[in-house]
Motif scaffolding. Structure first.
Motif, PDB file in Angstrom:
ATOM      1  N   ASN A   4       2.774 -19.250  16.509  1.00 15.42           N
ATOM      2  CA  ASN A   4       2.858 -17.920  17.095  1.00 15.42           C
ATOM      3  C   ASN A   4       1.649 -17.074  16.705  1.00 15.42           C
ATOM      4  N   HIS A   5       1.350 -16.975  15.409  1.00 12.69           N
ATOM      5  CA  HIS A   5       0.201 -16.178  14.969  1.00 12.69           C
ATOM      6  C   HIS A   5      -0.192 -16.536  13.546  1.00 12.69           C
ATOM      7  N   ILE A   6      -1.351 -16.013  13.149  1.00 11.70           N
ATOM      8  CA  ILE A   6      -1.759 -16.042  11.747  1.00 11.70           C
ATOM      9  C   ILE A   6      -1.881 -14.592  11.316  1.00 11.70           C
ATOM     10  N   GLY A   7      -1.228 -14.255  10.220  1.00 13.15           N
ATOM     11  CA  GLY A   7      -1.261 -12.895   9.692  1.00 13.15           C
ATOM     12  C   GLY A   7      -2.229 -12.826   8.522  1.00 13.15           C
ATOM     13  N   ILE A   8      -3.211 -11.935   8.615  1.00 16.67           N
ATOM     14  CA  ILE A   8      -4.221 -11.811   7.577  1.00 16.67           C
ATOM     15  C   ILE A   8      -4.093 -10.440   6.922  1.00 16.67           C
ATOM     16  N   PRO A   9      -3.699 -10.412   5.648  1.00 12.35           N
ATOM     17  CA  PRO A   9      -3.565  -9.127   4.958  1.00 12.35           C
ATOM     18  C   PRO A   9      -4.925  -8.491   4.705  1.00 12.35           C
ATOM     19  N   THR A  10      -4.954  -7.177   4.785  1.00 12.16           N
ATOM     20  CA  THR A  10      -6.152  -6.409   4.481  1.00 12.16           C
ATOM     21  C   THR A  10      -5.730  -5.081   3.883  1.00 12.16           C
ATOM     22  N   THR A  11      -6.638  -4.453   3.169  1.00 12.67           N
ATOM     23  CA  THR A  11      -6.360  -3.112   2.657  1.00 12.67           C
ATOM     24  C   THR A  11      -7.126  -2.067   3.455  1.00 12.67           C
ATOM     25  N   GLY A  12      -8.014  -2.524   4.329  1.00 12.58           N
ATOM     26  CA  GLY A  12      -8.822  -1.602   5.123  1.00 12.58           C
ATOM     27  C   GLY A  12      -8.243  -1.365   6.505  1.00 12.58           C
ATOM     28  N   ARG A  13      -8.755  -0.351   7.143  1.00 13.89           N
ATOM     29  CA  ARG A  13      -8.341  -0.043   8.521  1.00 13.89           C
ATOM     30  C   ARG A  13      -8.960  -1.057   9.475  1.00 13.89           C
ATOM     31  N   PHE A  14      -8.360  -1.185  10.672  1.00 13.38           N
ATOM     32  CA  PHE A  14      -8.871  -2.123  11.669  1.00 13.38           C
ATOM     33  C   PHE A  14      -8.607  -1.562  13.055  1.00 13.38           C
ATOM     34  N   ASP A  15      -9.350  -2.062  14.035  1.00 16.92           N
ATOM     35  CA  ASP A  15      -9.200  -1.616  15.417  1.00 16.92           C
ATOM     36  C   ASP A  15      -7.814  -1.961  15.949  1.00 16.92           C
ATOM     37  N   GLY A  16      -7.279  -1.090  16.772  1.00 21.41           N
ATOM     38  CA  GLY A  16      -6.014  -1.353  17.442  1.00 21.41           C
ATOM     39  C   GLY A  16      -4.804  -1.317  16.525  1.00 21.41           C
ATOM     40  N   GLU A  17      -4.832  -0.485  15.501  1.00 20.36           N
ATOM     41  CA  GLU A  17      -3.724  -0.423  14.553  1.00 20.36           C
ATOM     42  C   GLU A  17      -2.412  -0.038  15.232  1.00 20.36           C
ATOM     43  N   ILE A  18      -1.349  -0.751  14.860  1.00 20.84           N
ATOM     44  CA  ILE A  18       0.002  -0.467  15.346  1.00 20.84           C
ATOM     45  C   ILE A  18       0.864  -0.190  14.122  1.00 20.84           C
ATOM     46  N   PRO A  19       1.192   1.087  13.861  1.00 22.52           N
ATOM     47  CA  PRO A  19       2.011   1.391  12.695  1.00 22.52           C
ATOM     48  C   PRO A  19       3.458   0.932  12.904  1.00 22.52           C
ATOM     49  N   LEU A  20       4.025   0.327  11.875  1.00 25.20           N
ATOM     50  CA  LEU A  20       5.418  -0.105  11.883  1.00 25.20           C
ATOM     51  C   LEU A  20       6.105   0.511  10.663  1.00 25.20           C
ATOM     52  N   PRO A  21       6.410   1.818  10.723  1.00 26.87           N
ATOM     53  CA  PRO A  21       6.952   2.501   9.542  1.00 26.87           C
ATOM     54  C   PRO A  21       8.254   1.876   9.024  1.00 26.87           C
ATOM     55  N   LYS A  22       9.093   1.387   9.914  1.00 30.70           N
ATOM     56  CA  LYS A  22      10.352   0.759   9.496  1.00 30.70           C
ATOM     57  C   LYS A  22      10.089  -0.463   8.610  1.00 30.70           C
ATOM     58  N   LEU A  23       8.960  -1.141   8.836  1.00 28.71           N
ATOM     59  CA  LEU A  23       8.617  -2.329   8.069  1.00 28.71           C
ATOM     60  C   LEU A  23       7.603  -2.051   6.956  1.00 28.71           C
ATOM     61  N   ALA A  24       7.200  -0.786   6.813  1.00 26.42           N
ATOM     62  CA  ALA A  24       6.247  -0.376   5.773  1.00 26.42           C
ATOM     63  C   ALA A  24       4.918  -1.125   5.891  1.00 26.42           C
ATOM     64  N   MET A  25       4.437  -1.237   7.137  1.00 25.56           N
ATOM     65  CA  MET A  25       3.169  -1.926   7.358  1.00 25.56           C
ATOM     66  C   MET A  25       2.540  -1.497   8.674  1.00 25.56           C
ATOM     67  N   THR A  26       1.269  -1.860   8.832  1.00 27.41           N
ATOM     68  CA  THR A  26       0.516  -1.626  10.058  1.00 27.41           C
ATOM     69  C   THR A  26      -0.059  -2.971  10.478  1.00 27.41           C
ATOM     70  N   VAL A  27      -0.004  -3.269  11.787  1.00 24.74           N
ATOM     71  CA  VAL A  27      -0.491  -4.558  12.273  1.00 24.74           C
ATOM     72  C   VAL A  27      -1.413  -4.365  13.468  1.00 24.74           C
ATOM     73  N   SER A  28      -2.106  -5.434  13.830  1.00 18.74           N
ATOM     74  CA  SER A  28      -2.853  -5.461  15.086  1.00 18.74           C
ATOM     75  C   SER A  28      -2.081  -6.360  16.051  1.00 18.74           C
ATOM     76  N   ASP A  29      -2.451  -6.310  17.312  1.00 21.20           N
ATOM     77  CA  ASP A  29      -1.799  -7.121  18.345  1.00 21.20           C
ATOM     78  C   ASP A  29      -2.358  -8.540  18.307  1.00 21.20           C
ATOM     79  N   HIS A  30      -1.538  -9.494  17.925  1.00 20.11           N
ATOM     80  CA  HIS A  30      -2.006 -10.883  17.829  1.00 20.11           C
ATOM     81  C   HIS A  30      -2.224 -11.525  19.197  1.00 20.11           C
ATOM     82  N   LYS A  31      -1.795 -10.845  20.250  1.00 19.13           N
ATOM     83  CA  LYS A  31      -1.992 -11.393  21.596  1.00 19.13           C
ATOM     84  C   LYS A  31      -3.289 -10.896  22.235  1.00 19.13           C
ATOM     85  N   ASN A  32      -4.067 -10.081  21.511  1.00 13.97           N
ATOM     86  CA  ASN A  32      -5.313  -9.571  22.098  1.00 13.97           C
ATOM     87  C   ASN A  32      -6.496 -10.507  21.866  1.00 13.97           C
TER      88      ASN A  32
END
Length: 111
Positions: A4-32
């Protein structure tokens, strides 16, 4: 099992951020991108093991999550972040692996 995807942790900001406050994280769209790369930044209080917050993980869709978990060291118990999706993390050879069971009759997200 289907990749499905590979998740790469980072501490920096990245393009296309999607905040997920319920999950206490921010992700990018793995389908882009054609490789399923998803950047992930965890909130300071994110309740996940350090292994998940610091090491890249691969995620696979499985038909039966309970069966797929058998014999593995579970590091994040099965949970449902959205309706129709149940996920869990296991540790394999020191690396986190996400297993995902998707009920497409219920799940409205494009997983």
């Amino acid at each position: 099992m289907k990749f499905n995807h590979i998740g790469i942790p980072t501490t920096g900001r990245f393009d296309g951020e999607i905040p997920l406050p319920k999950l206490a994280m921010t992700v990018s769209d793995h389908k882009n991108n054609p490789f399923g790369i998803q950047w992930q930044r965890y909130d300071e209080d994110a309740p996940y093991p350090d292994l998940v917050k610091s090491i890249a993980h691969v995620a696979f869709e499985v038909e039966d999550l309970a069966q797929a978990l058998q014999g593995h060291k579970i590091i994040i118990e099965p949970n449902s972040p959205i309706p129709g999706l149940t996920v869990a993390f296991v540790e394999v050879n020191g690396a986190p692996v996400e297993l995902m069971e998707v009920n497409r009759d219920i799940c409205s997200e494009d997983i």
